[in-house]
Design an enzyme around this catalytic site. Structure first.
Site, short mmCIF file in Angstrom:
data_model
loop_
_atom_site.label_atom_id
_atom_site.label_comp_id
_atom_site.label_asym_id
_atom_site.label_seq_id
_atom_site.Cartn_x
_atom_site.Cartn_y
_atom_site.Cartn_z
N ARG A 21 3.07 7.15 -3.05
CA ARG A 21 3.84 8.06 -2.19
C ARG A 21 5.34 7.99 -2.47
O ARG A 21 6.15 8.25 -1.59
CB ARG A 21 3.53 7.76 -0.73
CG ARG A 21 2.03 7.86 -0.43
CD ARG A 21 1.72 7.73 1.05
NE ARG A 21 2.08 8.93 1.78
CZ ARG A 21 1.92 9.06 3.10
NH1 ARG A 21 1.43 8.06 3.82
NH2 ARG A 21 2.25 10.18 3.71
N PRO B 35 0.81 -1.22 0.00
CA PRO B 35 0.00 0.00 0.00
C PRO B 35 0.85 1.28 0.00
O PRO B 35 1.81 1.41 0.77
CB PRO B 35 -0.81 -0.13 1.28
CG PRO B 35 -0.95 -1.61 1.47
CD PRO B 35 0.36 -2.18 1.02
N ASP B 36 0.49 2.18 -0.88
CA ASP B 36 1.07 3.52 -1.02
C ASP B 36 2.51 3.54 -1.54
O ASP B 36 3.11 4.60 -1.65
CB ASP B 36 1.01 4.30 0.30
CG ASP B 36 -0.37 4.84 0.59
OD1 ASP B 36 -1.14 5.05 -0.37
OD2 ASP B 36 -0.71 5.05 1.77
N ALA B 37 3.06 2.38 -1.87
CA ALA B 37 4.46 2.36 -2.32
C ALA B 37 4.65 3.17 -3.61
O ALA B 37 5.65 3.87 -3.76
CB ALA B 37 4.93 0.93 -2.53
#
Length: 316
Positions: free
Chosen positions: A151, A146-148
């Site tokens: 972000r 998640p969010d790798a």
């Protein structure tokens, strides 16, 4: 142990690779449909929500509407021997003829350098390979990191190539070794910047080798907003992909906060959706904390709270 159906699927895949060679780059290598190989999503009997209900059987609403619903098992550094942990989890699901959902969260530094995760790039490669080994030919759904991608901007641009390379490695391992797994690269949420840029990053990480991407992981944006976002990303990718949406806590939409905000509500129960959305999933178990913030300012991340759960049940 793999089921007869998954073993047969694995043999078919192996034979196909011997005869025809590997698919061309960008084409999904997974040949099995985990939805067809199982009978519904797996409800984790060992979840913290389930443990709470066992201690409080009088809380029948929480039992049926949260603990009794299938949600994802997050795996990371806290999972110990991850191959053994994933083997045990996917084997239990296979024995029940259900489809397990896993979320990996172990990139070095994790999201925006919050700490934890694998100690090095090499350690991450070993870790994700062990995850893949633990799944084997059993049916599964995996949401990667998640969010790798969403972000990446938290890191100097000089580090982007190496971080994307780790995701690309994870995609390649799961695509090649887990024929009955649908893998989705996490693509952030509706507030994760330009959809074309997210699509560009997905392509760099070889999204075309797996089933697709995931939206709204552990967030609160409505399903309609996420579908609009998914449509934009698909258009930028040129089609040919699928996605899943986290509907665990999006019943009232987002108030702009992603950390235990008040007046949020349960979303659509997890299950198959309408194409190109494959599934509505509960990637965060409702009642699990986002961290020490919002309604529970001292509660660590992923810790279950009946207070948070009942706020989601009532929408207050």
């Amino acid at each position: 142990m793999p089921t007869l159906r998954t073993t047969a699927a694995g043999l078919v895949l192996a034979a196909a690779l011997l005869v025809f060679g590997r698919p061309a780059p960008g084409l999904a290598e997974a040949t099995g449909d985990p939805l067809q190989l199982t009978n519904g999503l797996y409800v984790d009997p060992a979840s913290d929500a389930a443990a709470y209900v066992r201690r409080h059987p009088e809380d029948t609403e929480l039992a049926s509407k949260i603990a009794g619903q299938p949600s994802a098992r997050w795996i990371g550094a806290w999972s110990g021997d991850v191959r053994a942990a994933v083997t045990a989890y996917t084997s239990a699901a296979a024995k029940a003829d259900k489809l397990p959902v896993l979320v990996t969260d172990d990139l070095p530094g994790r999201q925006c350098g919050i700490g934890g995760g694998a100690a090095s790039d090499a350690a991450y490669r070993r870790w994700i390979s062990a995850v893949s080994d633990g799944i084997g030919t059993r049916p599964a759904v995996v949401v990667l990191e998640p969010d790798a991608l969403a972000r990446l901007d938290c890191y100097p641009t000089s580090e982007w190539k190496a971080r994307i390379a780790l995701l690309k490695y994870a995609v390649g391992v799961l695509a090649a070794k887990n024929p009955n797994t649908w893998t989705y690269l996490d693509a952030g949420n509706v507030a994760s910047g330009d959809a074309k840029e997210i699509a560009r990053r997905l392509r760099l990480a070889d999204v075309g080798k797996v089933r697709g991407f995931a939206l709204n992981t552990a967030n609160y944006f409505t399903t309609d907003q996420s579908i609009a976002r998914g449509t934009e990303i698909l258009a930028a990718l040129g089609g040919g992909s699928h996605y899943v949406v986290d509907t665990s806590r999006n019943g009232n939409g987002s108030d702009g906060s992603s950390c235990n905000p008040p007046a949020r509500k349960l979303g659509t129960p997890p299950g198959p959706a309408t194409a190109p959305v494959d599934l509505n999933l509960w990637l965060r178990t409702p009642g699990e904390s986002d961290g020490p913030c919002g309604l529970t300012p001292t509660l660590p991340a992923r810790t279950f709270s009946p207070v948070l759960a009942h706020h989601l049940l009532t929408g207050t």
